[in-house]
Design an enzyme around this catalytic site. Structure first.
Site, PDB file in Angstrom:
ATOM      1  N   LYS A  73      -1.692 -10.366  14.555  1.00 29.18           N
ATOM      2  CA  LYS A  73      -2.192 -10.139  13.189  1.00 29.18           C
ATOM      3  C   LYS A  73      -0.989  -9.956  12.279  1.00 29.18           C
ATOM      4  O   LYS A  73      -0.046  -9.253  12.645  1.00 29.18           O
ATOM      5  CB  LYS A  73      -3.101  -8.903  13.171  1.00 29.18           C
ATOM      6  N   GLN A 144     -12.572   2.521   4.609  1.00 31.71           N
ATOM      7  CA  GLN A 144     -12.547   3.253   5.885  1.00 31.71           C
ATOM      8  C   GLN A 144     -13.604   4.350   5.930  1.00 31.71           C
ATOM      9  O   GLN A 144     -14.171   4.631   6.987  1.00 31.71           O
ATOM     10  CB  GLN A 144     -11.152   3.838   6.142  1.00 31.71           C
ATOM     11  N   ASP A 233      -1.219  12.126   9.046  1.00 28.09           N
ATOM     12  CA  ASP A 233      -1.336  13.577   8.827  1.00 28.09           C
ATOM     13  C   ASP A 233      -1.299  13.931   7.338  1.00 28.09           C
ATOM     14  O   ASP A 233      -1.081  15.090   6.983  1.00 28.09           O
ATOM     15  CB  ASP A 233      -0.213  14.312   9.571  1.00 28.09           C
TER      16      ASP A 233
HETATM   17  N1  LIG Z   1      -5.048   4.231  11.044  1.00 27.40           N
HETATM   18  C1  LIG Z   1      -5.513   3.008  10.904  1.00 27.40           C
HETATM   19  O1  LIG Z   1      -5.771   2.306  11.868  1.00 27.40           O
HETATM   20  C2  LIG Z   1      -5.796   2.486   9.532  1.00 27.40           C
HETATM   21  C3  LIG Z   1      -6.328   1.199   9.385  1.00 27.40           C
HETATM   22  C4  LIG Z   1      -6.642   0.751   8.093  1.00 27.40           C
HETATM   23  C5  LIG Z   1      -6.406   1.583   7.006  1.00 27.40           C
HETATM   24  N2  LIG Z   1      -5.848   2.825   7.215  1.00 27.40           N
HETATM   25  C6  LIG Z   1      -5.583   3.732   6.114  1.00 27.40           C
HETATM   26  O2  LIG Z   1      -6.811   4.303   5.695  1.00 27.40           O
HETATM   27  C7  LIG Z   1      -6.676   4.710   4.352  1.00 27.40           C
HETATM   28  C8  LIG Z   1      -7.887   4.279   3.576  1.00 27.40           C
HETATM   29  O3  LIG Z   1      -7.953   2.860   3.548  1.00 27.40           O
HETATM   30  P1  LIG Z   1      -9.122   2.112   2.783  1.00 27.40           P
HETATM   31  O4  LIG Z   1      -9.042   0.678   3.145  1.00 27.40           O
HETATM   32  O5  LIG Z   1     -10.400   2.863   3.015  1.00 27.40           O
HETATM   33  O6  LIG Z   1      -8.647   2.325   1.271  1.00 27.40           O
HETATM   34  P2  LIG Z   1      -9.542   2.284  -0.040  1.00 27.40           P
HETATM   35  O7  LIG Z   1      -8.603   2.005  -1.148  1.00 27.40           O
HETATM   36  O8  LIG Z   1     -10.739   1.412   0.168  1.00 27.40           O
HETATM   37  O9  LIG Z   1     -10.100   3.779  -0.184  1.00 27.40           O
HETATM   38  C9  LIG Z   1      -9.299   4.897  -0.365  1.00 27.40           C
HETATM   39  C10 LIG Z   1     -10.121   5.960  -1.123  1.00 27.40           C
HETATM   40  O10 LIG Z   1      -9.400   7.203  -1.081  1.00 27.40           O
HETATM   41  C11 LIG Z   1      -9.504   7.821  -2.358  1.00 27.40           C
HETATM   42  N3  LIG Z   1      -8.435   8.805  -2.447  1.00 27.40           N
HETATM   43  C12 LIG Z   1      -7.151   8.646  -2.854  1.00 27.40           C
HETATM   44  N4  LIG Z   1      -6.480   9.817  -2.727  1.00 27.40           N
HETATM   45  C13 LIG Z   1      -7.373  10.726  -2.215  1.00 27.40           C
HETATM   46  C14 LIG Z   1      -7.310  12.095  -1.861  1.00 27.40           C
HETATM   47  N5  LIG Z   1      -6.182  12.799  -1.960  1.00 27.40           N
HETATM   48  N6  LIG Z   1      -8.431  12.683  -1.409  1.00 27.40           N
HETATM   49  C15 LIG Z   1      -9.591  12.011  -1.296  1.00 27.40           C
HETATM   50  N7  LIG Z   1      -9.715  10.720  -1.620  1.00 27.40           N
HETATM   51  C16 LIG Z   1      -8.614  10.083  -2.061  1.00 27.40           C
HETATM   52  C17 LIG Z   1      -9.482   6.677  -3.343  1.00 27.40           C
HETATM   53  O11 LIG Z   1     -10.048   7.076  -4.593  1.00 27.40           O
HETATM   54  C18 LIG Z   1     -10.353   5.632  -2.601  1.00 27.40           C
HETATM   55  O12 LIG Z   1     -11.716   5.800  -2.915  1.00 27.40           O
HETATM   56  C19 LIG Z   1      -5.370   4.107   3.856  1.00 27.40           C
HETATM   57  O13 LIG Z   1      -4.396   5.124   3.863  1.00 27.40           O
HETATM   58  C20 LIG Z   1      -5.031   3.066   4.884  1.00 27.40           C
HETATM   59  O14 LIG Z   1      -3.640   2.872   5.023  1.00 27.40           O
HETATM   60  C21 LIG Z   1      -5.557   3.281   8.446  1.00 27.40           C
END
Ligand SMILES: NC(=O)c1ccc[n+]([C@@H]2O[C@H](COP(=O)([O-])OP(=O)(O)OC[C@H]3O[C@@H](n4cnc5c(N)ncnc54)[C@H](O)[C@@H]3O)[C@@H](O)[C@H]2O)c1
Length: 325
Positions: A73, A144, A233
């Protein structure tokens, strides 16, 4: 399969294939059992960082012999993309034939990334959460937030979702969607603590930060609860993480690598990775009252567990565009 051709699957095609979350969780279960037995190949993901900051483009290769899956990927995360009206996560996945090495398919990876990350949370929760868990707290109501609840809803008797987002509108939209899609009670809450205390499972899915905002304090997470740290974290104060008896991840080596480059500075010792939990080499939850955690990083293994299922179903359903090699 056609010789000298590969199947291109667009975002729309990948969705049209109609793979279910339950099928994805099953595929990840096999992939992590195989990883636990040492029967998978997955080098750490190299990356480049165009524009600096928290931008990344990662290459994520994996080989899972038991699932006849090999590929890579190529995925980017550009946190400022929302200002351009573009998704944060975008990318493509190449699936190869493990016998000949020949590329079989190129597919969009946005949907796979969203779904497999939720599935990894659910799989961790299978070993680390109480089976009767019914209340989920979500902090970060984006993609997510959706797929994590979708996956947990497959394995647990969920009843209620407590949703917090820094953007009130995002939380409101989210509770509407969740209550419609999954027939769950969903409540938008004004304070982060209300999506933690009183919840059986907590999912934090805001932005990933090298310097955590560490909003969740010691004493907020209930005894017996499980937390999935989708945003690493970033959300958790070190003292709150120290309250957990079992801090787990999906791949210990890769977590230690992230630690070397400045993430996860104050985490507790790692109890087990998901392969060790899936094979029973390390115990999951042992008492009803312990607090448990998983910081899954998101692995190439997750993606390559899902990709062959999409490819096979696309062929069955005649979805996608064949392109010459
Ligand atoms: N660990 C993994 O395998 C993995 C995989 C994909 C994405 N992620 C991570 O998951 C996170 C979310 O991704 P997504 O695709 O859902 O993003 P997204 O942009 O769809 O959603 C993120 C949401 O978080 C909100 N937000 C921002 N700061 C915040 C805070 N302090 N408290 C509460 N809400 C807050 C935003 O308003 C938004 O609604 C990202 O950090 C991404 O890097 C992790």
């Amino acid at each position: 399969m056609k010789s000298n051709q590969l199947l291109y699957l667009s975002q729309k095609d990948v969705l049209a294939v109609g793979l279910t979350m339950a099928e994805i969780i099953d595929a990840l279960t096999v992939a992590f059992q195989e990883k636990g037995k040492g029967l998978t190949e997955m080098p750490p993901k190299p990356g480049i960082h165009p524009g600096g900051g928290d931008n990344f483009i990662h290459a994520m290769p994996a080989y899972i012999p038991a699932l006849k899956s090999a590929g890579v990927k190529w995925v980017s995360g550009f946190p400022e993309n929302y200002q351009r009206g573009l998704p944060y996560i975008t990318g493509l996945l190449i699936l190869n034939d493990p016998e000949s090495g020949i590329p079989l398919s190129v597919m969009d990876c946005i949907w796979i990334t969203a779904m497999r990350t939720g599935a990894a949370t659910a799989l961790s929760a299978r070993y680390l959460a109480r089976p009767e868990s019914s209340v989920v707290g979500v902090l970060g109501c984006g993609v997510q937030g959706q797929t994590n609840v979708e996956a947990l809803n497959v394995l647990f008797p969920l009843e209620k979702v407590m949703a917090y987002d820094v953007n009130d509108e995002a939380a409101k939209r989210y509770v509407e969607e969740i209550s419609t899609r999954f027939d769950l009670e969903a409540v938008a809450v004004a304070k982060p603590r209300d999506a933690v205390t009183g919840c059986d499972i907590v999912v934090t899915a805001g932005p990933i930060l090298k310097e955590p905002h560490a909003t969740i304090q010691a004493g907020w997470l209930d005894g017996g609860a499980f937390a999935s740290l989708v945003d690493f974290d970033s959300y958790w104060h070190a003292d709150a993480m120290q309250e957990t008896t079992k801090f787990c991840t999906d791949d210990t080596q890769q977590l230690l690598h992230y630690k070397d480059v400045g993430y996860f500075k104050k985490i507790p010792p790692i109890h087990a990775d998901l392969g060790e939990l899936a094979t029973g080499q390390k115990p999951g939850r042992e008492t009803p009252n312990e607090k448990t955690m998983a910081a899954n990083l998101g692995l190439a293994l997750d993606d390559m567990a899902v990709a062959p299922l999409i490819f096979r179903k696309a062929i069955e359903k005649d979805i996608g565009t064949w392109l010459p090699l």
